[in-house]
Write a protein that holds these residues in place. Structure first.
Motif, short mmCIF file in Angstrom:
data_model
loop_
_atom_site.label_atom_id
_atom_site.label_comp_id
_atom_site.label_asym_id
_atom_site.label_seq_id
_atom_site.Cartn_x
_atom_site.Cartn_y
_atom_site.Cartn_z
N HIS A 129 -23.72 -23.93 0.45
CA HIS A 129 -23.13 -25.26 0.44
C HIS A 129 -23.86 -26.18 -0.55
CE1 HIS A 129 -21.04 -28.80 2.07
NE2 HIS A 129 -22.20 -29.42 1.90
N VAL A 130 -25.17 -26.25 -0.47
CA VAL A 130 -25.89 -27.17 -1.36
C VAL A 130 -25.85 -26.70 -2.81
CG1 VAL A 130 -27.37 -27.98 0.51
CG2 VAL A 130 -28.17 -26.13 -0.98
N THR A 131 -25.78 -25.38 -3.02
CA THR A 131 -25.70 -24.86 -4.39
C THR A 131 -24.39 -25.28 -5.05
OG1 THR A 131 -27.11 -22.96 -3.90
CG2 THR A 131 -25.63 -22.76 -5.78
N SER A 132 -23.32 -25.29 -4.30
CA SER A 132 -22.01 -25.64 -4.86
C SER A 132 -21.76 -27.14 -4.87
CB SER A 132 -20.89 -24.95 -4.06
OG SER A 132 -20.88 -25.41 -2.72
N GLY A 133 -22.66 -27.92 -4.27
CA GLY A 133 -22.46 -29.36 -4.16
C GLY A 133 -23.22 -30.16 -5.21
N ALA A 134 -23.28 -31.45 -4.99
CA ALA A 134 -23.99 -32.36 -5.89
C ALA A 134 -25.50 -32.19 -5.73
CB ALA A 134 -23.59 -33.79 -5.57
N PRO A 135 -26.29 -32.67 -6.70
CA PRO A 135 -27.75 -32.57 -6.59
C PRO A 135 -28.32 -33.19 -5.32
CG PRO A 135 -27.12 -33.17 -8.82
CD PRO A 135 -25.87 -33.23 -8.00
N SER A 136 -27.57 -34.11 -4.72
CA SER A 136 -28.04 -34.77 -3.50
C SER A 136 -27.60 -34.06 -2.23
CB SER A 136 -27.55 -36.22 -3.47
OG SER A 136 -26.12 -36.23 -3.46
N SER A 137 -26.94 -32.92 -2.35
CA SER A 137 -26.40 -32.21 -1.18
C SER A 137 -27.50 -31.86 -0.18
CB SER A 137 -25.70 -30.93 -1.61
OG SER A 137 -24.54 -31.21 -2.34
N ALA A 138 -27.18 -31.95 1.09
CA ALA A 138 -28.15 -31.63 2.15
C ALA A 138 -27.41 -31.16 3.39
CB ALA A 138 -29.00 -32.84 2.49
N VAL A 139 -28.03 -30.21 4.10
CA VAL A 139 -27.48 -29.66 5.33
C VAL A 139 -28.58 -29.65 6.39
CG1 VAL A 139 -26.49 -27.62 6.45
CG2 VAL A 139 -25.86 -28.19 4.08
N LEU A 140 -28.26 -30.15 7.58
CA LEU A 140 -29.20 -30.09 8.69
C LEU A 140 -28.80 -28.94 9.61
CD1 LEU A 140 -31.61 -31.33 10.24
CD2 LEU A 140 -29.95 -32.74 11.49
N ILE A 141 -29.75 -28.03 9.84
CA ILE A 141 -29.55 -26.91 10.77
C ILE A 141 -30.33 -27.21 12.04
CG2 ILE A 141 -29.94 -24.46 11.17
CD1 ILE A 141 -29.90 -24.10 8.11
N THR A 142 -29.70 -27.05 13.19
CA THR A 142 -30.41 -27.22 14.46
C THR A 142 -30.17 -26.00 15.34
OG1 THR A 142 -28.57 -28.33 15.60
CG2 THR A 142 -30.13 -29.73 14.39
N THR A 143 -31.07 -25.79 16.27
CA THR A 143 -30.90 -24.76 17.30
C THR A 143 -31.33 -25.35 18.64
OG1 THR A 143 -33.12 -23.75 17.35
CG2 THR A 143 -31.63 -23.04 15.58
N GLY A 144 -30.80 -24.79 19.71
CA GLY A 144 -31.21 -25.20 21.05
C GLY A 144 -30.71 -24.21 22.09
N ASP A 145 -31.61 -23.71 22.90
CA ASP A 145 -31.24 -22.78 23.96
C ASP A 145 -32.15 -22.94 25.17
OD1 ASP A 145 -28.98 -20.90 23.39
OD2 ASP A 145 -30.11 -20.57 21.54
N ALA A 146 -31.60 -22.61 26.34
CA ALA A 146 -32.37 -22.62 27.58
C ALA A 146 -31.80 -21.55 28.50
CB ALA A 146 -32.31 -23.99 28.26
N TYR A 147 -32.66 -21.01 29.37
CA TYR A 147 -32.29 -19.84 30.18
C TYR A 147 -32.68 -20.02 31.66
CZ TYR A 147 -31.62 -17.66 25.65
OH TYR A 147 -31.19 -17.36 24.39
N PRO A 148 -32.16 -21.05 32.31
CA PRO A 148 -32.52 -21.24 33.72
C PRO A 148 -31.65 -20.41 34.66
CG PRO A 148 -31.07 -23.01 33.02
CD PRO A 148 -31.30 -22.14 31.80
N LEU A 149 -32.19 -20.16 35.84
CA LEU A 149 -31.38 -19.60 36.92
C LEU A 149 -30.38 -20.66 37.37
CD1 LEU A 149 -34.22 -17.84 38.94
CD2 LEU A 149 -32.29 -16.69 37.83
#
Length: 354
Positions: A129-149
């Motif tokens: 995505h950022v390679t094909s975009g403008a010099p100011s291109s930016a992407v935020l990646i997030t993750t989140g997981d939890a494993y309760p009973l």
């Protein structure tokens, strides 16, 4: 000399949000964790969220922290949220929730569902995505997981790993950052996808078969069939991990000897050695993030981003060092990304959420 795969893609910042540590030895004494398996996998502590700490909110905390560290307040065009399990509410958009509480604006937000390989899949997409975009291109990646009973028994639902709770984030940009992305590789092999559903009937509602999820029984049932010996499954896992790593190293013009740190999923010690053939290749665990991972546990899609954050926070990597982020997800998919460190940020160690 051949050019590296990605020439102007950077990691601007990363962050992690971890919960309170729980002693695995205490879990063994309380009968919640098998003593023999605990000894084999050698976890010391795992991150366990308190009631009310949702996966999406842990992702928000990490995303905000990554944005603060980057010094960027706007202009992020895309948010990708990678996760494995339940995100707190049925039939809603956790990616939109996270976007609204981190970067806001008009950015598109979507989910990446590639199990524990989700963050590396998202990184590959972000780089494109950022390679094909403008010099100011930016992407935020997030993750989140939890494993309760009752949905998941973090100590018994699966084998070779203890599931933990936490979030992580990474901002991918052009031109400058704390690390330059040299290459990414993704490999798929669905030959044994049935291993995670063997013995199960199709259901109409979640939990219809009862809780907690029993991945261990599904795997054992699959491996009991004469047509699918355990050796064949092991070779698929080992081969996929090897192919992803070797492909990424070749595309980065880098050898394994040049890698300062090999960042692997936070699996148990025995499972890590078996799947990535560390002992066989003469790779000591000290070249990995194992000492950190055994005190965190497997936080779903976020192991690699959180480990990268740990490397910066502890000043373990220096400018010019090359590191490899490796991952695998059920199904199976395998991923690897090779980075070159370009800065030594003054980041404080990640604290547990309140």
């Amino acid at each position: 000399m051949k050019q590296v795969q990605w020439s102007d893609v950077y990691i601007s910042a990363s962050a992690a949000s971890l919960a309170q540590p729980e002693s695995v030895a205490d879990a063994v004494r309380q009968g919640r964790c098998d003593a023999q398996e605990a000894e084999l996998q050698d976890y010391a502590r795992i991150s366990v969220a308190a009631e009310g700490q949702t996966p999406a909110d842990m992702a928000v905390a990490a995303g905000r922290h990554a944005m603060e560290r980057s010094g960027r307040s706007d202009g992020v065009e895309l948010l990708m949220h990678a996760s494995v399990g339940f995100q707190g509410i049925d039939h809603w958009s956790p990616a939109a929730y996270i976007q609204n509480r981190t970067i806001g604006g008009r950015a598109a937000a979507f989910e990446v569902k590639q199990a524990s390989n989700g963050a590396l899949v998202a990184l590959n997409l972000a780089a494109a995505h950022v390679t094909s975009g403008a010099p100011s291109s930016a992407v935020l990646i997030t993750t989140g997981d939890a494993y309760p009973l009752p949905v998941f028994d973090r100590y018994r639902s699966d084998q070779g790993t203890v599931r933990a709770d936490g979030g992580a984030a990474m901002l991918v940009t052009r031109s400058q950052g704390v690390a330059r992305l040299l290459s990414t590789a993704l490999v798929g092999d669905a030959t044994h996808e049935e291993i995670h559903r063997a013995g199960e009937q199709w259901r109409t509602t979640p939990g219809e078969a009862g809780w907690p999820v029993d991945l261990r029984a599904r795997k054992e049932g699959y491996l009991r069939t004469d047509a699918q010996p355990g050796h064949a499954v092991s070779q698929t896992l080992i081969g996929g991990n090897k192919e992803a790593l070797q492909t990424a190293l070749a595309d980065a013009n880098t050898s394994l000897d040049d890698i300062e740190v090999l960042v692997l999923p936070n699996l148990g010690r025995q499972a890590t050695d078996r799947m990535f053939r560390l002992t066989e290749q003469g790779i000591d665990f000290s070249r990995t993030c194992w000492d950190w991972g055994r005190n965190v546990g497997h936080i779903g899609a976020g192991d690699q981003l959180a480990a990268l954050t740990h490397l910066f926070e502890t000043r373990r990597v220096r400018i010019g060092d090359r590191i490899a982020l490796c991952g695998l997800g059920s199904g199976f998919t395998f991923g690897c990304a090779v980075l070159e460190i370009t800065a030594e940020p003054d980041w404080s160690p990640t604290a547990c959420l309140p």
